[in-house]
Design a protein around this motif. Structure first.
Motif, PDB file in Angstrom:
ATOM      1  N   UNK A 151       1.730   1.159  -2.593  1.00 11.10           N
ATOM      2  CA  UNK A 151       1.420  -0.166  -3.133  1.00 11.10           C
ATOM      3  C   UNK A 151       2.140  -1.253  -2.344  1.00 11.10           C
ATOM      4  N   UNK A 152       3.403  -1.026  -2.009  1.00  9.25           N
ATOM      5  CA  UNK A 152       4.156  -2.004  -1.222  1.00  9.25           C
ATOM      6  C   UNK A 152       3.506  -2.207   0.148  1.00  9.25           C
ATOM      7  N   UNK A 153       3.065  -1.133   0.771  1.00 10.91           N
ATOM      8  CA  UNK A 153       2.393  -1.216   2.074  1.00 10.91           C
ATOM      9  C   UNK A 153       1.071  -1.977   1.952  1.00 10.91           C
ATOM     10  N   UNK A 154       0.311  -1.668   0.908  1.00  8.90           N
ATOM     11  CA  UNK A 154      -0.960  -2.379   0.679  1.00  8.90           C
ATOM     12  C   UNK A 154      -0.719  -3.874   0.495  1.00  8.90           C
ATOM     13  N   UNK A 155       0.323  -4.207  -0.232  1.00  7.33           N
ATOM     14  CA  UNK A 155       0.622  -5.616  -0.508  1.00  7.33           C
ATOM     15  C   UNK A 155       0.972  -6.409   0.737  1.00  7.33           C
ATOM     16  N   UNK A 156       1.401  -5.746   1.814  1.00 10.00           N
ATOM     17  CA  UNK A 156       1.723  -6.463   3.060  1.00 10.00           C
ATOM     18  C   UNK A 156       0.455  -6.917   3.765  1.00 10.00           C
ATOM     19  N   UNK A 157      -0.678  -6.296   3.466  1.00 11.25           N
ATOM     20  CA  UNK A 157      -1.937  -6.658   4.119  1.00 11.25           C
ATOM     21  C   UNK A 157      -2.176  -5.930   5.442  1.00 11.25           C
ATOM     22  N   UNK A 158      -1.228  -5.111   5.872  1.00  9.80           N
ATOM     23  CA  UNK A 158      -1.329  -4.432   7.157  1.00  9.80           C
ATOM     24  C   UNK A 158      -2.535  -3.483   7.219  1.00  9.80           C
ATOM     25  N   UNK A 159      -2.977  -2.996   6.105  1.00 10.58           N
ATOM     26  CA  UNK A 159      -4.120  -2.057   6.083  1.00 10.58           C
ATOM     27  C   UNK A 159      -5.453  -2.771   5.883  1.00 10.58           C
ATOM     28  N   UNK A 160      -5.443  -4.098   5.843  1.00 13.17           N
ATOM     29  CA  UNK A 160      -6.690  -4.850   5.691  1.00 13.17           C
ATOM     30  C   UNK A 160      -7.019  -5.076   4.225  1.00 13.17           C
ATOM     31  N   UNK A 161      -8.292  -5.385   4.008  1.00 10.44           N
ATOM     32  CA  UNK A 161      -8.779  -5.709   2.665  1.00 10.44           C
ATOM     33  C   UNK A 161      -9.179  -4.424   1.951  1.00 10.44           C
TER      34      UNK A 161
END
Length: 147
Positions: free
Chosen positions: A135-145
């Motif tokens: 979730x923390x990684x997703x929240x950074x936006x690094x993986x896109x939308x």
């Protein structure tokens, strides 16, 4: 506030993962269990100090003192048990998946809507370290939308 009373259906397997959470809750307590295996029920009841042990889950639905039904059976039984519990005026927490077929899940949601009670999927992994890290990684936006 009085504690909410919980009845667990299916006391083997995944029910063991649910019990520590119920035991830690200041707002709920497990007061009953149901399982087809009398031996499993007896062992579970002794381990958790639960006295009301029945092989027919309908007895839990009829029990006016029980507020919540925790469905911990194999998933092909989730929909009929959850629907019966909701129809009996109980809140339901149901192990995942809610049901094997989307049509069954829609029936569960309809029963929830009609009863005015809550229906929740047990998603205990969402609070683990790996889920929090994702979730923390997703929240950074690094993986896109992500949708």
């Amino acid at each position: 506030m009085a504690k909410l009373k919980v009845g667990v259906i299916g006391v083997g397997g995944i029910a063991g993962s649910h019990m520590p959470g119920w035991a830690a809750s200041e707002n709920a307590e497990v007061v009953a269990g149901s399982d087809l295996s009398r031996d499993a029920l007896k062992r579970w009841g002794e381990r958790h100090g639960v006295k009301k042990l029945v092989t027919d889950p309908k007895e839990l639905f009829r029990d006016k003192d029980i507020d919540i039904i925790d469905v911990c059976t194999p998933n092909n039984y989730h929909a009929p048990l959850s629907i019966a519990a909701l129809n009996a005026g109980k809140h339901v927490i149901c192990e995942k998946p809610l049901a094997p077929k989307p049509a069954d899940i829609k029936k569960m949601i309809a029963a929830r809507d009609k009863s005015g009670k809550m229906l929740m999927t047990a998603q205990h992994f969402r609070f683990g370290g790996s889920a929090k890290a994702m979730k923390a990684e997703l929240d950074t936006g690094v993986l896109g939308d992500i949708y």
